[in-house]
Design a protein around this motif. Sequence first.
Motif, PDB file in Angstrom:
ATOM      1  N   GLY A 150     -27.633 -55.938  17.525  1.00  0.00           N
ATOM      2  CA  GLY A 150     -28.000 -55.530  16.066  1.00  0.00           C
ATOM      3  C   GLY A 150     -29.549 -55.413  16.069  1.00  0.00           C
ATOM      4  N   PRO A 151     -29.766 -55.037  14.909  1.00  0.00           N
ATOM      5  CA  PRO A 151     -32.283 -54.068  15.954  1.00  0.00           C
ATOM      6  C   PRO A 151     -32.222 -55.056  16.029  1.00  0.00           C
ATOM      7  N   ILE A 152     -33.597 -54.671  17.363  1.00  0.00           N
ATOM      8  CA  ILE A 152     -34.237 -55.165  17.627  1.00  0.00           C
ATOM      9  C   ILE A 152     -35.875 -54.621  17.227  1.00  0.00           C
ATOM     10  N   VAL A 153     -37.020 -55.620  17.091  1.00  0.00           N
ATOM     11  CA  VAL A 153     -38.196 -54.640  17.349  1.00  0.00           C
ATOM     12  C   VAL A 153     -39.064 -55.594  18.160  1.00  0.00           C
ATOM     13  N   ARG A 154     -39.471 -55.032  18.833  1.00  0.00           N
ATOM     14  CA  ARG A 154     -40.415 -55.564  19.569  1.00  0.00           C
ATOM     15  C   ARG A 154     -41.878 -54.627  20.142  1.00  0.00           C
ATOM     16  N   PRO A 155     -43.567 -55.283  20.764  1.00  0.00           N
ATOM     17  CA  PRO A 155     -43.914 -54.457  20.830  1.00  0.00           C
ATOM     18  C   PRO A 155     -44.188 -53.937  22.480  1.00  0.00           C
ATOM     19  N   ALA A 188     -25.994 -47.227  14.775  1.00  0.00           N
ATOM     20  CA  ALA A 188     -26.164 -46.512  13.220  1.00  0.00           C
ATOM     21  C   ALA A 188     -25.461 -47.238  13.080  1.00  0.00           C
ATOM     22  N   ASP A 189     -24.821 -49.001  12.186  1.00  0.00           N
ATOM     23  CA  ASP A 189     -23.603 -49.349  11.997  1.00  0.00           C
ATOM     24  C   ASP A 189     -24.729 -50.303  10.089  1.00  0.00           C
ATOM     25  N   GLN A 190     -23.691 -50.536   9.698  1.00  0.00           N
ATOM     26  CA  GLN A 190     -24.373 -51.288   8.433  1.00  0.00           C
ATOM     27  C   GLN A 190     -24.715 -52.436   8.499  1.00  0.00           C
ATOM     28  N   GLN A 191     -24.019 -53.300   9.527  1.00  0.00           N
ATOM     29  CA  GLN A 191     -25.355 -54.843   9.452  1.00  0.00           C
ATOM     30  C   GLN A 191     -26.696 -54.328  10.195  1.00  0.00           C
ATOM     31  N   LEU A 224     -32.017 -53.974   8.843  1.00  0.00           N
ATOM     32  CA  LEU A 224     -33.243 -52.600   9.429  1.00  0.00           C
ATOM     33  C   LEU A 224     -34.027 -52.502   7.720  1.00  0.00           C
ATOM     34  N   ARG A 225     -33.167 -52.296   7.123  1.00  0.00           N
ATOM     35  CA  ARG A 225     -33.900 -52.155   5.424  1.00  0.00           C
ATOM     36  C   ARG A 225     -34.764 -52.940   4.696  1.00  0.00           C
ATOM     37  N   ALA A 226     -33.675 -54.149   5.254  1.00  0.00           N
ATOM     38  CA  ALA A 226     -35.003 -55.941   4.369  1.00  0.00           C
ATOM     39  C   ALA A 226     -36.059 -56.332   5.156  1.00  0.00           C
ATOM     40  N   TYR A 227     -36.249 -55.555   6.665  1.00  0.00           N
ATOM     41  CA  TYR A 227     -37.262 -56.265   7.936  1.00  0.00           C
ATOM     42  C   TYR A 227     -38.636 -55.305   6.890  1.00  0.00           C
ATOM     43  N   LEU A 228     -38.429 -53.680   6.741  1.00  0.00           N
ATOM     44  CA  LEU A 228     -39.404 -52.639   7.022  1.00  0.00           C
ATOM     45  C   LEU A 228     -39.983 -53.311   4.695  1.00  0.00           C
ATOM     46  N   ALA A 229     -38.452 -53.505   3.861  1.00  0.00           N
ATOM     47  CA  ALA A 229     -38.608 -53.813   3.055  1.00  0.00           C
ATOM     48  C   ALA A 229     -40.139 -54.890   3.180  1.00  0.00           C
ATOM     49  N   LEU A 257     -33.114 -45.992   3.372  1.00  0.00           N
ATOM     50  CA  LEU A 257     -32.736 -44.948   4.872  1.00  0.00           C
ATOM     51  C   LEU A 257     -30.889 -45.485   4.319  1.00  0.00           C
ATOM     52  N   SER A 258     -30.378 -44.156   5.254  1.00  0.00           N
ATOM     53  CA  SER A 258     -29.102 -44.396   5.320  1.00  0.00           C
ATOM     54  C   SER A 258     -28.419 -44.185   6.911  1.00  0.00           C
ATOM     55  N   LEU A 259     -27.084 -44.529   6.405  1.00  0.00           N
ATOM     56  CA  LEU A 259     -26.396 -44.334   8.107  1.00  0.00           C
ATOM     57  C   LEU A 259     -27.061 -42.858   8.545  1.00  0.00           C
ATOM     58  N   GLU A 260     -26.847 -41.771   7.388  1.00  0.00           N
ATOM     59  CA  GLU A 260     -27.018 -41.090   8.368  1.00  0.00           C
ATOM     60  C   GLU A 260     -28.110 -40.727   8.712  1.00  0.00           C
ATOM     61  N   GLU A 261     -29.408 -41.377   8.314  1.00  0.00           N
ATOM     62  CA  GLU A 261     -30.559 -41.621   9.279  1.00  0.00           C
ATOM     63  C   GLU A 261     -30.730 -42.061  10.382  1.00  0.00           C
ATOM     64  N   LEU A 262     -29.899 -42.771  10.817  1.00  0.00           N
ATOM     65  CA  LEU A 262     -29.958 -44.325  11.517  1.00  0.00           C
ATOM     66  C   LEU A 262     -28.900 -42.717  13.051  1.00  0.00           C
ATOM     67  N   ALA A 263     -28.350 -42.198  12.330  1.00  0.00           N
ATOM     68  CA  ALA A 263     -27.685 -41.229  13.558  1.00  0.00           C
ATOM     69  C   ALA A 263     -28.746 -40.667  14.574  1.00  0.00           C
ATOM     70  N   LEU A 264     -29.207 -40.202  13.394  1.00  0.00           N
ATOM     71  CA  LEU A 264     -30.041 -38.732  14.040  1.00  0.00           C
ATOM     72  C   LEU A 264     -31.073 -39.463  15.223  1.00  0.00           C
TER      73      LEU A 264
END
Length: 154
Positions: free
Chosen positions: A36-41, A65-68, A73-78, A127-134
């Motif tokens: 799953g997504p992780i954001v760390r300093p 790059a998956d839906q979960q 990540l969308r919710a975290y950034l919003a 933000l889409s799966l296409e961007e995450l895949a990049l």
Amino acid sequence: MSHAMVLAADRPLPEFEQLVWKQMKTGRLTIEGMFGPIVRPGGFHLPTCCCETAKTVYHDLDLQADQQSLDALRAYLADTLSPGESVELWGIWEGEYRNAQGGLSFVEDYARANQNPVRRTVTPEELSLEELALLEPAQGEFSACITVRNQPSN
């Protein structure tokens, strides 16, 4: 050459981790574990890799790059970004690089892999799966920068 994902910001952002147990296929292998997504300093210093950014705070970013991951990540950034604020999601190459002759070159060749990143700008909702895949390394020897900008309030 190794690949890294970095979230670049203008300020330190809160840590984030939303892991779930799942199976992932990589080629012929199936890997089970917590993903799953992780954001760390403490993300890789982007200017060292010849990445052009005005952001000054770097966070390690780990996601698939998956839906979960996308939904989390969308919710975290919003929730994290102020109106009008932006971050950059980078997929970069670091370390060694295969040159035109097939040999390995090192730090001085970061520029070749990272000098012309694929760039996109989206809102957290776009933000889409296409961007995450990049951002993933399977896309080839180039870097990507996805700027995510929260809409300013009216």
